[in-house]
Scaffold this motif. Structure first.
Motif, mmCIF file in Angstrom:
data_model
loop_
_atom_site.group_PDB
_atom_site.id
_atom_site.type_symbol
_atom_site.label_atom_id
_atom_site.label_comp_id
_atom_site.label_asym_id
_atom_site.label_seq_id
_atom_site.Cartn_x
_atom_site.Cartn_y
_atom_site.Cartn_z
ATOM 1 N N PRO A 200 36.281 39.977 53.932
ATOM 2 C CA PRO A 200 35.279 39.016 53.450
ATOM 3 C C PRO A 200 34.578 38.271 54.578
ATOM 4 O O PRO A 200 35.210 37.885 55.553
ATOM 5 C CB PRO A 200 36.099 38.045 52.588
ATOM 6 N N SER A 201 33.260 38.103 54.432
ATOM 7 C CA SER A 201 32.501 37.322 55.413
ATOM 8 C C SER A 201 32.353 35.879 54.937
ATOM 9 O O SER A 201 31.949 35.003 55.684
ATOM 10 C CB SER A 201 31.126 37.946 55.642
ATOM 11 N N MET A 202 32.651 35.644 53.648
ATOM 12 C CA MET A 202 32.702 34.264 53.126
ATOM 13 C C MET A 202 33.867 34.198 52.140
ATOM 14 O O MET A 202 34.191 35.184 51.491
ATOM 15 C CB MET A 202 31.377 33.877 52.456
ATOM 16 N N GLU A 203 34.529 33.039 52.088
ATOM 17 C CA GLU A 203 35.728 32.923 51.264
ATOM 18 C C GLU A 203 35.545 31.903 50.145
ATOM 19 O O GLU A 203 34.645 31.065 50.177
ATOM 20 C CB GLU A 203 36.934 32.545 52.142
ATOM 21 N N SER A 204 36.443 32.011 49.157
ATOM 22 C CA SER A 204 36.378 31.135 47.999
ATOM 23 C C SER A 204 37.804 30.926 47.496
ATOM 24 O O SER A 204 38.707 31.660 47.885
ATOM 25 C CB SER A 204 35.517 31.809 46.921
ATOM 26 N N ALA A 205 38.007 29.953 46.623
ATOM 27 C CA ALA A 205 39.332 29.759 46.027
ATOM 28 C C ALA A 205 39.210 28.891 44.782
ATOM 29 O O ALA A 205 38.395 27.963 44.747
ATOM 30 C CB ALA A 205 40.284 29.095 47.017
ATOM 31 N N PRO A 206 40.010 29.183 43.742
ATOM 32 C CA PRO A 206 40.023 28.288 42.577
ATOM 33 C C PRO A 206 40.589 26.930 42.983
ATOM 34 O O PRO A 206 41.477 26.846 43.823
ATOM 35 C CB PRO A 206 40.982 28.998 41.596
ATOM 36 N N ALA A 207 40.085 25.875 42.359
ATOM 37 C CA ALA A 207 40.547 24.531 42.707
ATOM 38 C C ALA A 207 41.842 24.180 41.982
ATOM 39 O O ALA A 207 42.660 23.411 42.484
ATOM 40 C CB ALA A 207 39.468 23.508 42.356
ATOM 41 N N ASP A 208 42.039 24.752 40.809
ATOM 42 C CA ASP A 208 43.157 24.393 39.943
ATOM 43 C C ASP A 208 44.330 25.358 40.125
ATOM 44 O O ASP A 208 44.140 26.573 40.180
ATOM 45 C CB ASP A 208 42.653 24.444 38.488
ATOM 46 N N GLU A 209 45.566 24.827 40.226
ATOM 47 C CA GLU A 209 46.731 25.693 40.475
ATOM 48 C C GLU A 209 46.954 26.686 39.336
ATOM 49 O O GLU A 209 47.356 27.827 39.560
ATOM 50 C CB GLU A 209 47.994 24.846 40.684
ATOM 51 N N HIS A 210 46.679 26.269 38.113
ATOM 52 C CA HIS A 210 46.811 27.168 36.961
ATOM 53 C C HIS A 210 45.865 28.372 37.130
ATOM 54 O O HIS A 210 46.231 29.522 36.851
ATOM 55 C CB HIS A 210 46.485 26.406 35.668
ATOM 56 N N ASP A 211 44.655 28.092 37.595
ATOM 57 C CA ASP A 211 43.676 29.169 37.813
ATOM 58 C C ASP A 211 44.093 30.085 38.965
ATOM 59 O O ASP A 211 43.869 31.293 38.913
ATOM 60 C CB ASP A 211 42.287 28.572 38.101
ATOM 61 N N ILE A 212 44.713 29.502 39.998
ATOM 62 C CA ILE A 212 45.187 30.306 41.137
ATOM 63 C C ILE A 212 46.233 31.310 40.646
ATOM 64 O O ILE A 212 46.204 32.496 40.981
ATOM 65 C CB ILE A 212 45.780 29.406 42.254
ATOM 66 N N LYS A 213 47.164 30.824 39.796
ATOM 67 C CA LYS A 213 48.207 31.700 39.260
ATOM 68 C C LYS A 213 47.596 32.785 38.370
ATOM 69 O O LYS A 213 48.061 33.924 38.342
ATOM 70 C CB LYS A 213 49.234 30.877 38.485
ATOM 71 N N LYS A 214 46.555 32.426 37.643
ATOM 72 C CA LYS A 214 45.865 33.382 36.774
ATOM 73 C C LYS A 214 45.196 34.481 37.619
ATOM 74 O O LYS A 214 45.237 35.663 37.288
ATOM 75 C CB LYS A 214 44.804 32.635 35.948
ATOM 76 N N LEU A 215 44.588 34.066 38.727
ATOM 77 C CA LEU A 215 43.950 35.023 39.651
ATOM 78 C C LEU A 215 44.996 35.966 40.230
ATOM 79 O O LEU A 215 44.793 37.180 40.283
ATOM 80 C CB LEU A 215 43.230 34.264 40.768
ATOM 81 N N LYS A 216 46.137 35.400 40.664
ATOM 82 C CA LYS A 216 47.211 36.233 41.224
ATOM 83 C C LYS A 216 47.698 37.252 40.200
ATOM 84 O O LYS A 216 47.919 38.416 40.515
ATOM 85 C CB LYS A 216 48.380 35.361 41.697
ATOM 86 N N LYS A 217 47.865 36.799 38.952
ATOM 87 C CA LYS A 217 48.339 37.683 37.882
ATOM 88 C C LYS A 217 47.340 38.831 37.667
ATOM 89 O O LYS A 217 47.727 39.994 37.523
ATOM 90 C CB LYS A 217 48.512 36.883 36.593
ATOM 91 N N MET A 218 46.053 38.502 37.681
ATOM 92 C CA MET A 218 45.021 39.536 37.499
ATOM 93 C C MET A 218 45.103 40.580 38.610
ATOM 94 O O MET A 218 45.083 41.788 38.347
ATOM 95 C CB MET A 218 43.627 38.895 37.478
ATOM 96 N N ILE A 219 45.226 40.112 39.845
ATOM 97 C CA ILE A 219 45.285 41.028 40.990
ATOM 98 C C ILE A 219 46.563 41.859 40.940
ATOM 99 O O ILE A 219 46.537 43.073 41.177
ATOM 100 C CB ILE A 219 45.148 40.242 42.318
ATOM 101 N N ASP A 220 47.693 41.235 40.587
ATOM 102 C CA ASP A 220 48.965 41.972 40.475
ATOM 103 C C ASP A 220 48.862 43.087 39.441
ATOM 104 O O ASP A 220 49.316 44.210 39.675
ATOM 105 C CB ASP A 220 50.106 41.021 40.082
ATOM 106 N N ILE A 221 48.276 42.790 38.284
ATOM 107 C CA ILE A 221 48.179 43.792 37.218
ATOM 108 C C ILE A 221 47.235 44.921 37.639
ATOM 109 O O ILE A 221 47.512 46.096 37.390
ATOM 110 C CB ILE A 221 47.744 43.133 35.889
ATOM 111 N N LEU A 222 46.152 44.591 38.300
ATOM 112 C CA LEU A 222 45.239 45.630 38.810
ATOM 113 C C LEU A 222 45.970 46.512 39.816
ATOM 114 O O LEU A 222 45.883 47.740 39.762
ATOM 115 C CB LEU A 222 44.014 44.985 39.464
ATOM 116 N N GLU A 223 46.733 45.903 40.729
ATOM 117 C CA GLU A 223 47.442 46.669 41.762
ATOM 118 C C GLU A 223 48.532 47.557 41.164
ATOM 119 O O GLU A 223 48.852 48.616 41.709
ATOM 120 C CB GLU A 223 48.050 45.726 42.801
ATOM 121 N N ASP A 224 49.118 47.134 40.042
ATOM 122 C CA ASP A 224 50.178 47.920 39.396
ATOM 123 C C ASP A 224 49.633 49.142 38.650
ATOM 124 O O ASP A 224 50.401 50.028 38.281
ATOM 125 C CB ASP A 224 50.966 47.040 38.414
#
Length: 243
Positions: A200-224
């Motif tokens: 990435p040439s620019m970065e981003s991040a969810p502000a809310d911890e619940h949303d961060i966990k949701k993003l991680k879950k999405m990426i984990d399921i895609l990777e699986d």
């Protein structure tokens, strides 16, 4: 190490997904072998085989995957697909897939984005935020000299080396990636990870911890998903820290 995570985190993630990784690496060999089954004359196949051996993929599996690619064995034909979209909180995500069923893979990727607050977009909607780079990771140990590694990498054609707390990250242009990979392997360096990535040439991040966990879950399921080879994102957080 930001989005690349710590060495311990990477190793844990690799171990927990070993069966899925076997499938993905065998597919990568099959696709690379379409351009010739002899690794001495096919650099991308050579790298794919080295990676497969590094995760202890059995030789029988490797040979069968090569034969599928060269047509000696009847097997599935794989198509390369890229998906682009946004995860929750506006994080850009690129999904690379190798599939024998485009409709199945597209439906699975789309439903995963939808389920976890993401949005699958059109080709090009996020890839402009990334550069295509060869990325080689070498674990930092007491017996490795930073200057010597950098010299070997630059001599082979690398463009940069980033020093992290626990690793050296070497970056190359895609055209010379296999040259740099081969030179470092020949010099005796153990490569913890080596691939062509979307950096990435620019970065981003969810502000809310619940949303961060949701993003991680999405990426984990895609990777699986067996059809998915790699998921790239521009989240500035180390998602391995969020369960």
């Amino acid at each position: 190490m930001g989005r690349h995570g710590t060495i311990a985190g990477r190793k844990a993630a690799q171990d927990s997904k070993r069966a899925a990784i076997f499938t993905k690496y065998a597919r990568a060999i099959t696709v690379a072998a379409k351009n010739g089954g002899d690794p001495e004359y096919n650099a991308s196949l050579k790298v794919a085989i080295e990676k497969a051996k590094s995760i202890n993929l059995p030789n029988d599996n490797i040979n069968r995957a090569i034969k599928k690619g060269t047509g000696e064995l009847d097997g599935e034909t794989y198509e390369e697909l890229n998906f682009e979209g946004y995860g929750i909180g506006g994080v850009a995500v690129i999904v690379e897939a190798l599939t024998d069923n485009k409709n199945r893979t597209t439906a699975a990727v789309r439903s995963t984005f939808d389920k976890y607050g993401g949005n699958l977009g059109a080709p090009g909607c996020v890839s402009y935020m990334f550069s295509r780079k060869g990325v080689i990771i070498i674990e930092k140990t007491d017996d490795l000299d930073e200057d010597t590694i950098m010299e070997a990498a630059l001599e082979a054609g690398a463009e940069d080396m980033i020093v992290h707390d626990d690793a050296f990250e070497i970056r190359t242009e895609p055209a010379v990636y296999t040259d740099v990979h081969s030179a470092l392997t020949a010099a005796g360096y153990e490569l913890l990870e080596s691939d062509i990535e979307y950096v990435p040439s620019m970065e981003s991040a969810p502000a809310d911890e619940h949303d961060i966990k949701k993003l991680k879950k999405m990426i984990d399921i895609l990777e699986d998903n067996d059809d998915v080879q790699k998921v790239h994102h521009n989240c500035s957080l180390d998602l391995e820290e969020y369960e």
